[in-house]
Design a protein around this motif. Sequence first.
Motif, PDB file in Angstrom:
ATOM      1  N   SER A  67     -11.867   4.313   2.663  1.00 30.86           N
ATOM      2  CA  SER A  67     -12.681   3.860   1.529  1.00 30.86           C
ATOM      3  C   SER A  67     -12.732   2.344   1.422  1.00 30.86           C
TER       4      SER A  67
ATOM      5  N   LEU B 293       0.826  -1.201   0.000  1.00 32.79           N
ATOM      6  CA  LEU B 293       0.000   0.000   0.000  1.00 32.79           C
ATOM      7  C   LEU B 293       0.865   1.258   0.000  1.00 32.79           C
ATOM      8  N   TYR B 294       1.923   1.222   0.808  1.00 32.03           N
ATOM      9  CA  TYR B 294       2.800   2.393   0.871  1.00 32.03           C
ATOM     10  C   TYR B 294       3.449   2.664  -0.476  1.00 32.03           C
TER      11      TYR B 294
ATOM     12  N   ALA C  98       2.369   2.044  -3.346  1.00 31.63           N
ATOM     13  CA  ALA C  98       1.385   2.530  -4.310  1.00 31.63           C
ATOM     14  C   ALA C  98       0.849   3.905  -3.924  1.00 31.63           C
ATOM     15  N   ASN C  99       1.443   4.510  -2.911  1.00 35.04           N
ATOM     16  CA  ASN C  99       1.067   5.843  -2.438  1.00 35.04           C
ATOM     17  C   ASN C  99      -0.330   5.930  -1.839  1.00 35.04           C
ATOM     18  N   TYR C 100      -0.807   4.838  -1.256  1.00 32.88           N
ATOM     19  CA  TYR C 100      -2.065   4.878  -0.534  1.00 32.88           C
ATOM     20  C   TYR C 100      -1.801   5.345   0.890  1.00 32.88           C
TER      21      TYR C 100
ATOM     22  N   THR D  12      -2.652   4.840   4.690  1.00 34.23           N
ATOM     23  CA  THR D  12      -3.160   3.773   5.534  1.00 34.23           C
ATOM     24  C   THR D  12      -3.661   4.365   6.840  1.00 34.23           C
TER      25      THR D  12
END
Length: 181
Positions: free
Chosen positions: A108, A1-2, A4-6, A8
Amino acid sequence: LYLANYVTAYGGDWRKGGLTEAIAGVADAHSTSESDLILVNYLSDAYRDVGDGSEEWRHAQHVDIRHAPSARTDGIEIASRDEGDIGYRVWQALSLSAMRAEMLGDISARILLGGMQDHDLPRGYPGVLEEFFLSASAGQPIYIIGGFGGCAKCIVDALHGKARIRDFAPSIYDPTFSQLY
């Protein structure tokens, strides 16, 4: 996730050597610029003051600390901040529920991993199960990783008809407890 620039979101306290400290360290290590926000950490009233030396992470540039709203405490008497005090245990459970509800509006999707079952808990019912119910009720996507065991695995088993929620979270069927929620 990190990678992919999401961003958290995580609800947890800041005990020295705890999971939140490790997650913040990973977030800090994987940022691609000084302005990246990678982790939003929600703190409930119950654990806002927990911490012994992890102050450096509270100011990490890639971590946003958000204080969840206070839980309603109408009629709850707290004699001491001791696990043996029923008023304190009820307040902890309500504080964590308020934090989980606050998180729901900011995320989301939800990823569930591990988590305690009723027999592991000094209070309330399993937080991972509450998060499952909140996200399911809101129609949010839920990704359940049951391979690490815990409550998440029990939820997967229940969804596949291999277990019943009553088997791993009997407290949610207790009429006295359910009056709190």
